[in-house]
Design a protein around this motif. Structure first.
Motif, PDB file in Angstrom:
ATOM      1  N   GLU A 288       2.275   1.733  -3.432  1.00  0.00           N
ATOM      2  CA  GLU A 288       1.229   2.209  -4.346  1.00  0.00           C
ATOM      3  C   GLU A 288       1.009   3.711  -4.163  1.00  0.00           C
ATOM      4  O   GLU A 288       0.870   4.455  -5.143  1.00  0.00           O
ATOM      5  CB  GLU A 288      -0.083   1.457  -4.099  1.00  0.00           C
ATOM      6  CG  GLU A 288      -0.042  -0.032  -4.394  1.00  0.00           C
ATOM      7  CD  GLU A 288      -0.076  -0.358  -5.881  1.00  0.00           C
ATOM      8  OE1 GLU A 288       0.021   0.576  -6.708  1.00  0.00           O
ATOM      9  OE2 GLU A 288      -0.194  -1.545  -6.216  1.00  0.00           O
ATOM     10  N   TYR A 289       0.984   4.152  -2.925  1.00  0.00           N
ATOM     11  CA  TYR A 289       0.804   5.577  -2.654  1.00  0.00           C
ATOM     12  C   TYR A 289       2.006   6.371  -3.161  1.00  0.00           C
ATOM     13  O   TYR A 289       1.854   7.470  -3.723  1.00  0.00           O
ATOM     14  CB  TYR A 289       0.612   5.820  -1.162  1.00  0.00           C
ATOM     15  CG  TYR A 289       0.381   7.272  -0.812  1.00  0.00           C
ATOM     16  CD1 TYR A 289      -0.778   7.920  -1.214  1.00  0.00           C
ATOM     17  CD2 TYR A 289       1.339   7.999  -0.092  1.00  0.00           C
ATOM     18  CE1 TYR A 289      -0.994   9.262  -0.913  1.00  0.00           C
ATOM     19  CE2 TYR A 289       1.128   9.336   0.211  1.00  0.00           C
ATOM     20  CZ  TYR A 289      -0.029   9.959  -0.192  1.00  0.00           C
ATOM     21  OH  TYR A 289      -0.239  11.294   0.106  1.00  0.00           O
TER      22      TYR A 289
ATOM     23  N   ARG B  75      -8.252  10.044  -7.556  1.00  0.00           N
ATOM     24  CA  ARG B  75      -7.176  10.039  -6.564  1.00  0.00           C
ATOM     25  C   ARG B  75      -7.627   9.457  -5.230  1.00  0.00           C
ATOM     26  O   ARG B  75      -6.944   8.600  -4.639  1.00  0.00           O
ATOM     27  CB  ARG B  75      -6.650  11.470  -6.362  1.00  0.00           C
ATOM     28  CG  ARG B  75      -5.411  11.550  -5.487  1.00  0.00           C
ATOM     29  CD  ARG B  75      -4.963  12.998  -5.314  1.00  0.00           C
ATOM     30  NE  ARG B  75      -3.620  13.058  -4.774  1.00  0.00           N
ATOM     31  CZ  ARG B  75      -3.314  12.969  -3.477  1.00  0.00           C
ATOM     32  NH1 ARG B  75      -4.307  12.804  -2.590  1.00  0.00           N
ATOM     33  NH2 ARG B  75      -2.065  13.020  -3.068  1.00  0.00           N
ATOM     34  N   ASN B  76      -8.779   9.898  -4.752  1.00  0.00           N
ATOM     35  CA  ASN B  76      -9.260   9.459  -3.451  1.00  0.00           C
ATOM     36  C   ASN B  76      -9.581   7.964  -3.447  1.00  0.00           C
ATOM     37  O   ASN B  76      -9.340   7.261  -2.464  1.00  0.00           O
ATOM     38  CB  ASN B  76     -10.493  10.266  -3.054  1.00  0.00           C
ATOM     39  CG  ASN B  76     -10.739  10.242  -1.566  1.00  0.00           C
ATOM     40  OD1 ASN B  76      -9.804  10.348  -0.770  1.00  0.00           O
ATOM     41  ND2 ASN B  76     -11.990  10.097  -1.169  1.00  0.00           N
TER      42      ASN B  76
ATOM     43  N   LEU C   9       1.599   6.864  -6.768  1.00  0.00           N
ATOM     44  CA  LEU C   9       0.625   7.930  -7.038  1.00  0.00           C
ATOM     45  C   LEU C   9       1.288   9.307  -6.952  1.00  0.00           C
ATOM     46  O   LEU C   9       1.057  10.169  -7.814  1.00  0.00           O
ATOM     47  CB  LEU C   9      -0.524   7.845  -6.036  1.00  0.00           C
ATOM     48  CG  LEU C   9      -1.599   8.941  -6.129  1.00  0.00           C
ATOM     49  CD1 LEU C   9      -2.338   8.861  -7.456  1.00  0.00           C
ATOM     50  CD2 LEU C   9      -2.581   8.820  -4.962  1.00  0.00           C
TER      51      LEU C   9
ATOM     52  N   CYS D 116      -5.420   1.504  -1.610  1.00  0.00           N
ATOM     53  CA  CYS D 116      -4.133   1.189  -0.978  1.00  0.00           C
ATOM     54  C   CYS D 116      -4.317   0.466   0.357  1.00  0.00           C
ATOM     55  O   CYS D 116      -3.464  -0.320   0.766  1.00  0.00           O
ATOM     56  CB  CYS D 116      -3.319   2.466  -0.764  1.00  0.00           C
ATOM     57  SG  CYS D 116      -2.699   3.233  -2.276  1.00  0.00           S
TER      58      CYS D 116
ATOM     59  N   ILE E 206      -6.333   5.991  -3.195  1.00  0.00           N
ATOM     60  CA  ILE E 206      -5.820   5.983  -1.821  1.00  0.00           C
ATOM     61  C   ILE E 206      -6.600   4.982  -0.974  1.00  0.00           C
ATOM     62  O   ILE E 206      -6.017   4.234  -0.172  1.00  0.00           O
ATOM     63  CB  ILE E 206      -5.892   7.397  -1.211  1.00  0.00           C
ATOM     64  CG1 ILE E 206      -4.916   8.330  -1.937  1.00  0.00           C
ATOM     65  CG2 ILE E 206      -5.577   7.369   0.283  1.00  0.00           C
ATOM     66  CD1 ILE E 206      -5.027   9.784  -1.532  1.00  0.00           C
TER      67      ILE E 206
ATOM     68  N   CYS F 194      -8.355   4.347   7.570  1.00  0.00           N
ATOM     69  CA  CYS F 194      -9.009   4.551   6.275  1.00  0.00           C
ATOM     70  C   CYS F 194     -10.239   5.448   6.420  1.00  0.00           C
ATOM     71  O   CYS F 194     -10.521   6.271   5.542  1.00  0.00           O
ATOM     72  CB  CYS F 194      -9.398   3.205   5.672  1.00  0.00           C
ATOM     73  SG  CYS F 194      -9.891   3.281   3.931  1.00  0.00           S
TER      74      CYS F 194
ATOM     75  N   GLY G  71       0.812  -1.214   0.000  1.00  0.00           N
ATOM     76  CA  GLY G  71       0.000   0.000   0.000  1.00  0.00           C
ATOM     77  C   GLY G  71       0.845   1.263   0.000  1.00  0.00           C
ATOM     78  O   GLY G  71       0.522   2.237  -0.699  1.00  0.00           O
ATOM     79  N   ALA G  72       1.925   1.261   0.775  1.00  0.00           N
ATOM     80  CA  ALA G  72       2.817   2.424   0.824  1.00  0.00           C
ATOM     81  C   ALA G  72       3.500   2.655  -0.529  1.00  0.00           C
ATOM     82  O   ALA G  72       3.650   3.799  -0.982  1.00  0.00           O
ATOM     83  CB  ALA G  72       3.868   2.234   1.910  1.00  0.00           C
TER      84      ALA G  72
END
Length: 249
Positions: free
Chosen positions: A47-48, A133-134, A51, A140, A137, A193, A44-45
């Motif tokens: 992936e962010y 974008r949201n 982004l 993620c 996130i 989240c 997840g980190a």
């Protein structure tokens, strides 16, 4: 030291991230499932981070989506995707429960696994391409959450057989401590989240738990319980389904 070893065991088993090498014993595996979701946290980190890189250098969307799909495979080495393909071959064989379990152990791949892995790949690509974008996130967080629920399934779910990797993991785990730890991690992930992407957090926890229950019911019917491949199948299905849901809605 015990928890440090458990951390190393978890990342050595479920990722390709280099870890110190040592000889494991049953004591080292007692708490390793607590750290299983943290492999998802790394994904997840990353992936962010991808982004942020896309926004910084104006990366083409197709390249961004392709890289986003590649990150989980690079980190895990396709560990869970292998389980997904085995389960698809076994279930679509329409054979007896015993024969399905044998198919799970077969190293060869069949037509159904190839067809279905291409299908989920296309669905994941479509979902990621449609995300804003949201939504991305929110997605993620799915990597951590899916692995938390997968770990709970391993601890509490009925086992299909009394041998193999999953049985050894469950047998050597400190059930109560690991179960409580995974529940706490799941709650922390959900709360985080909720703070970052409230609407997506609600969707994520509902669908993650629902898919987990559905997978368990299907596994009990097809195999007589949970196997390591089923646990990997669940992780893949959850991540792809959430990508599609977030992309569409």
């Amino acid at each position: 030291m015990r928890f440090l070893k458990a951390f190393v065991v978890a990342f050595s088993m479920y990722s390709r991230i280099p870890m110190p090498r040592f000889t494991w014993d049953s004591e080292d595996m007692k708490y390793h499932l607590i750290f299983f979701p943290w492999v998802g946290a790394v994904i997840g980190a990353l992936e962010y981070g991808l982004l942020l890189l896309k926004e910084y250098c104006d990366m083409p969307r197709v390249a961004f989506v392709a890289l986003a799909m590649a990150i989980p495979l690079i980190v895990t080495g396709g560990f869970h995707l292998d389980g997904f393909m085995d389960v698809e071959d076994a279930i679509n064989s329409f054979k007896s429960k015993e024969e399905r379990l044998e198919i799970l152990k077969d190293p060869h791949i069949g037509a159904f696994s190839i067809i279905n892995v291409i299908t989920v790949g296309l669905l994941c690509f479509a979902g990621l391409f449609l995300m804003n974008r949201n939504s991305f996130i929110g997605w993620c967080f799915s990597f951590f959450m899916a692995r938390s629920v997968s770990g709970i399934m391993v601890i509490k779910g009925k086992k299909a057989k009394e041998n193999g990797m999953l049985y050894s993991e469950a047998k050597n785990s400190a059930d109560k401590a690991v179960f409580v730890g995974l529940i706490i991690e799941l709650l922390i992930c959900t709360c985080t989240c909720l703070y970052v992407a409230p609407l997506h957090a609600i969707e994520l926890i509902i669908f993650t738990l629902a898919i987990g229950k559905g997978t368990e019911i299907r596994a009990n019917k097809a195999f007589g319980g949970i196997t390591g491949d089923v646990a990997g199948y669940y992780v893949v299905i959850t991540e792809v389904f959430m990508a599609l849901v977030f992309g569409i809605f």
